[in-house]
Design a protein around this motif. Sequence first.
Motif, short mmCIF file in Angstrom:
data_model
loop_
_atom_site.label_atom_id
_atom_site.label_comp_id
_atom_site.label_asym_id
_atom_site.label_seq_id
_atom_site.Cartn_x
_atom_site.Cartn_y
_atom_site.Cartn_z
N ALA A 6 0.97 -1.28 0.62
CA ALA A 6 -0.11 -2.23 0.84
C ALA A 6 -0.11 -2.64 2.31
O ALA A 6 0.93 -3.06 2.84
CB ALA A 6 0.05 -3.44 -0.06
N ILE A 7 -1.27 -2.53 2.95
CA ILE A 7 -1.43 -2.88 4.36
C ILE A 7 -2.41 -4.04 4.45
O ILE A 7 -3.57 -3.91 4.03
CB ILE A 7 -1.95 -1.67 5.16
CG1 ILE A 7 -1.03 -0.47 4.99
CG2 ILE A 7 -2.10 -2.03 6.64
CD1 ILE A 7 -1.63 0.83 5.50
N TYR A 8 -1.95 -5.16 4.99
CA TYR A 8 -2.79 -6.36 5.15
C TYR A 8 -3.13 -6.53 6.62
O TYR A 8 -2.23 -6.53 7.48
CB TYR A 8 -2.08 -7.60 4.62
CG TYR A 8 -1.91 -7.60 3.13
CD1 TYR A 8 -2.82 -8.23 2.29
CD2 TYR A 8 -0.83 -6.94 2.53
CE1 TYR A 8 -2.67 -8.22 0.91
CE2 TYR A 8 -0.67 -6.91 1.15
CZ TYR A 8 -1.60 -7.56 0.35
OH TYR A 8 -1.45 -7.54 -1.02
N ILE A 9 -4.42 -6.68 6.92
CA ILE A 9 -4.86 -6.84 8.29
C ILE A 9 -5.61 -8.15 8.46
O ILE A 9 -6.19 -8.67 7.50
CB ILE A 9 -5.75 -5.65 8.73
CG1 ILE A 9 -7.00 -5.55 7.84
CG2 ILE A 9 -4.94 -4.35 8.69
CD1 ILE A 9 -7.98 -4.47 8.29
N ILE A 16 -14.28 -2.64 9.40
CA ILE A 16 -12.95 -2.40 9.95
C ILE A 16 -12.00 -1.95 8.85
O ILE A 16 -11.24 -0.98 9.01
CB ILE A 16 -12.43 -3.66 10.66
CG1 ILE A 16 -13.22 -3.88 11.96
CG2 ILE A 16 -10.92 -3.56 10.95
CD1 ILE A 16 -12.81 -5.11 12.73
N ALA A 17 -12.04 -2.63 7.70
CA ALA A 17 -11.19 -2.22 6.58
C ALA A 17 -11.51 -0.80 6.15
O ALA A 17 -10.61 -0.01 5.83
CB ALA A 17 -11.36 -3.19 5.42
N THR A 36 -9.47 -1.10 -1.59
CA THR A 36 -9.74 -1.76 -0.31
C THR A 36 -10.41 -3.09 -0.62
O THR A 36 -11.41 -3.13 -1.36
CB THR A 36 -10.65 -0.90 0.58
OG1 THR A 36 -10.04 0.37 0.80
CG2 THR A 36 -10.89 -1.57 1.92
N PHE A 37 -9.87 -4.17 -0.10
CA PHE A 37 -10.38 -5.51 -0.40
C PHE A 37 -10.59 -6.28 0.90
O PHE A 37 -9.73 -6.27 1.78
CB PHE A 37 -9.40 -6.28 -1.29
CG PHE A 37 -9.84 -7.69 -1.61
CD1 PHE A 37 -10.77 -7.93 -2.60
CD2 PHE A 37 -9.34 -8.76 -0.89
CE1 PHE A 37 -11.19 -9.23 -2.90
CE2 PHE A 37 -9.75 -10.06 -1.17
CZ PHE A 37 -10.67 -10.29 -2.17
N VAL A 294 -7.39 -11.08 -10.42
CA VAL A 294 -6.44 -10.26 -9.66
C VAL A 294 -7.17 -9.65 -8.48
O VAL A 294 -8.27 -9.12 -8.62
CB VAL A 294 -5.84 -9.15 -10.55
CG1 VAL A 294 -5.04 -8.15 -9.71
CG2 VAL A 294 -4.97 -9.75 -11.63
N ILE A 295 -6.57 -9.79 -7.29
CA ILE A 295 -7.09 -9.11 -6.11
C ILE A 295 -6.43 -7.73 -6.05
O ILE A 295 -5.22 -7.62 -5.97
CB ILE A 295 -6.79 -9.89 -4.82
CG1 ILE A 295 -7.52 -11.22 -4.83
CG2 ILE A 295 -7.17 -9.09 -3.59
CD1 ILE A 295 -7.22 -12.08 -3.63
N GLY A 296 -7.24 -6.72 -6.10
CA GLY A 296 -6.68 -5.38 -6.07
C GLY A 296 -6.35 -4.90 -7.47
O GLY A 296 -7.11 -5.09 -8.41
#
Length: 314
Positions: A6-9, A16-17, A36-37, A294-296
């Motif tokens: 999981a990559i959080y930006i 961009i995501a 992608t959230f 739930v996110i994701g």
Amino acid sequence: MLVSCAIYISSGVASIASRVAASALAAHPRVAVVDTFTDVAYARSSVKLVGETGPLVAAARAAAAEALSLIDLSQEPHPAPHPRQGAVDMVSFMPLSEASADALADELAACDVAAWQLGGALGELGCPVLMYGPRAARSLLETRRGTSFFASVRAGSPREASTSLVLDFGGGGIVPGADGAAAAAMAAPSGTSAAGPPLPLRAGVAIVGVQPYVTNFNIQVEEATLDECRGAAGALRREIGVQVMALPHEASGTVEIGCNLQASQQHGSPAREAVLALVASSLPARARVRKSYVIGLTPDEARGEGVRWLAAAA
């Protein structure tokens, strides 16, 4: 062995995501982007990858390089609507299971190797990196507490990211974008703290590591103050051991209790029903849970999406 990354930006811009996710896909054919959230209100996005550890490292490096080329932390909202300390804020390698850490020792060990490979790769890009997990001898929460992560939401706090911890990787040179062009001079004016190294205004510091799978479970509460919701969050920490934050969600006019549902060393991940029940019992009678979600993806959902994606690509 399929695991997740999981990559959080620190950007709430959907384009961009999407570009970050596309960079991961282009880097290796045996990696699936399963989710992608983007949260505009919190200026934060996540990209979740599934694959074997070797391909995941290559894909995560490409995704992070793209994010570093596109996101300028000094131009993001301040105070931060969601805590942060880096343009690439956090990367987590996780087994696809809700079982206890003891039951997943081999999977966690493989994830740990991958995390340190990625940390080194990001350091070579010039991005400052702090590691968490068994080899780093500190948890994600402990690592965040060593940075300006939690202070970033406070009015009057410095915009610059800072850390009191010694960097594990990176902190000099330039960060190349995904196309190989120089994206950000890391020797730019920096923020710092008394004990820690200077950090670049643009990139801040990335936190990379390994942990049991985290299901991001959010609870929106109406007719309750932020302090009352923080009290409910405190009850979750004490009684169930949930990592949790209560933040105002301006887009909905509610307070959102964000929970990281995660297995412990000996016990599996807490049930969402138990978390909801404890929140409800800890709030005043006038308060109402507007919704929970739930996110994701849950680990089973992420594994299923990954298997389908990779089968179709074969």
